[in-house]
Design a protein around this motif. Structure first.
Motif, PDB file in Angstrom:
ATOM      1  N   HIS A  31      -4.680  -7.784   5.583  1.00  0.00           N
ATOM      2  CA  HIS A  31      -4.709  -6.347   5.906  1.00  0.00           C
ATOM      3  C   HIS A  31      -5.392  -6.119   7.249  1.00  0.00           C
ATOM      4  CE1 HIS A  31      -6.405  -2.204   5.625  1.00  0.00           C
ATOM      5  NE2 HIS A  31      -5.196  -1.959   5.150  1.00  0.00           N
ATOM      6  N   TRP A  32      -6.481  -6.816   7.493  1.00  0.00           N
ATOM      7  CA  TRP A  32      -7.216  -6.696   8.757  1.00  0.00           C
ATOM      8  C   TRP A  32      -6.345  -7.136   9.940  1.00  0.00           C
ATOM      9  CZ3 TRP A  32      -8.971 -10.299  12.400  1.00  0.00           C
ATOM     10  CH2 TRP A  32      -9.924  -9.839  13.305  1.00  0.00           C
TER      11      TRP A  32
ATOM     12  N   SER B  39      -1.976   1.857  11.484  1.00  0.00           N
ATOM     13  CA  SER B  39      -2.995   2.072  12.517  1.00  0.00           C
ATOM     14  C   SER B  39      -2.375   2.342  13.881  1.00  0.00           C
ATOM     15  CB  SER B  39      -3.906   0.851  12.608  1.00  0.00           C
ATOM     16  OG  SER B  39      -3.161  -0.303  12.984  1.00  0.00           O
TER      17      SER B  39
ATOM     18  N   ARG C 117      -3.562  -4.470  10.652  1.00  0.00           N
ATOM     19  CA  ARG C 117      -4.037  -3.263  11.325  1.00  0.00           C
ATOM     20  C   ARG C 117      -4.292  -3.503  12.805  1.00  0.00           C
ATOM     21  NH1 ARG C 117      -5.036   1.085   8.513  1.00  0.00           N
ATOM     22  NH2 ARG C 117      -6.341   1.938  10.177  1.00  0.00           N
TER      23      ARG C 117
ATOM     24  N   GLN D 145       3.632  -2.328   9.236  1.00  0.00           N
ATOM     25  CA  GLN D 145       2.288  -2.270   8.664  1.00  0.00           C
ATOM     26  C   GLN D 145       2.305  -1.631   7.280  1.00  0.00           C
ATOM     27  OE1 GLN D 145      -0.030  -0.145  11.599  1.00  0.00           O
ATOM     28  NE2 GLN D 145      -0.706  -2.014  12.586  1.00  0.00           N
TER      29      GLN D 145
ATOM     30  N   ASN E  37       1.085  -3.469   3.902  1.00  0.00           N
ATOM     31  CA  ASN E  37       0.000  -2.914   3.083  1.00  0.00           C
ATOM     32  C   ASN E  37       0.448  -2.670   1.647  1.00  0.00           C
ATOM     33  OD1 ASN E  37      -1.571  -2.964   5.394  1.00  0.00           O
ATOM     34  ND2 ASN E  37      -1.223  -0.817   5.883  1.00  0.00           N
TER      35      ASN E  37
END
Length: 239
Positions: free
Chosen positions: A77-78, A18, A81, A28, A32
């Motif tokens: 994951h949230w 992101s 990001r 990231q 992921n």
């Protein structure tokens, strides 16, 4: 065909970073990939255990563990990001360890829980640090020894004998080893990327050094030419 494309687009969007910052984007992407590598086999394990539980061939613990951990992967994951990559790395590690410790206490020793401890330790090493991996390795050993001593002393009368959960344990071992293979691929991929980047930086440095050396040679030649011209002009002026 359309479902396959939709699934590919979903996976691509899940893995995509992101941010445009190269270091954070790399972290990231790794987070992921690890989360996807954990979530897929874990979800399949949870579904398989749910079926076996419905058939009376396995305790409900496996289904709860495999499916119950999925929201925490989404949480990690949230967080990732939003740039909280290090905090996000702790979420699956701590949750995996706590679930495995709870399953270890309910099932007793001699089950697939050991693979879960290994997954938590590997995840800590990949996402956090080697020190964190060693810490969770020690915690896993302590939890397993504690459960073993309590069970030996007769403190776990409801523990399951290994032969009663052989199918569930076999599925768990297989999917757990799939996660280990995924982590090995991720480590190899990350190492290849690091080596490739080092080679690129080395080539750029050599090219820059060569350009500087060429500029020094040209500048030296220009100074020598000017000195010769100045000396010739001085001799002409004296004549």
């Amino acid at each position: 065909m359309r479902k396959g494309l939709a699934m590919e687009e979903y996976i691509t969007s899940w893995l995509a970073p992101s941010t445009e910052d190269p270091d954070l984007a790399r972290q990231q992407r790794l987070l992921n990939l690890v989360l996807l590598g954990l979530a897929g086999p874990g979800f399949l394990f949870g579904l398989a255990m749910a079926v076996l539980w419905a058939l009376g061939r396995a305790p409900v613990t496996g289904a709860l563990a495999g499916l119950g951990v999925q929201p925490f992967y989404i949480l990690a994951h949230w967080l990732g990001r939003r740039g909280r990559v290090r905090l996000a790395g702790y979420v699956p590690v701590i949750v995996l360890f706590l679930i495995m410790a709870g399953a270890n206490y309910q099932l007793g020793v001699g089950h697939v829980v050991l693979i879960g401890y290994a997954m938590a330790t590997l995840t800590a090493g990949v996402l956090i640090s080697t020190g964190a991996a060693l810490l969770f390795a020690l915690l896993s050993m302590a939890a397993h020894l504690a459960v073993g001593m309590v069970q030996t002393a007769g403190g776990l009368p409801a523990a399951f004998a290994p032969e009663t959960t052989v199918i569930a344990d076999g599925i768990g071992v297989g999917l757990g080893l799939v996660v280990v293979v995924i982590f090995n691929l991720l480590s190899s991929r990350e190492m290849d990327r690091t080596l490739r980047r080092e080679r690129e930086l080395s080539a750029e440095l050599q090219a820059h050094r060569g350009a500087l050396e060429q500029r020094v040679i040209e500048r030296t030649a220009d100074l020598e030419r000017r000195a010769i011209q100045s000396q010739a002009a001085a001799e002409v002026a004296r004549d």
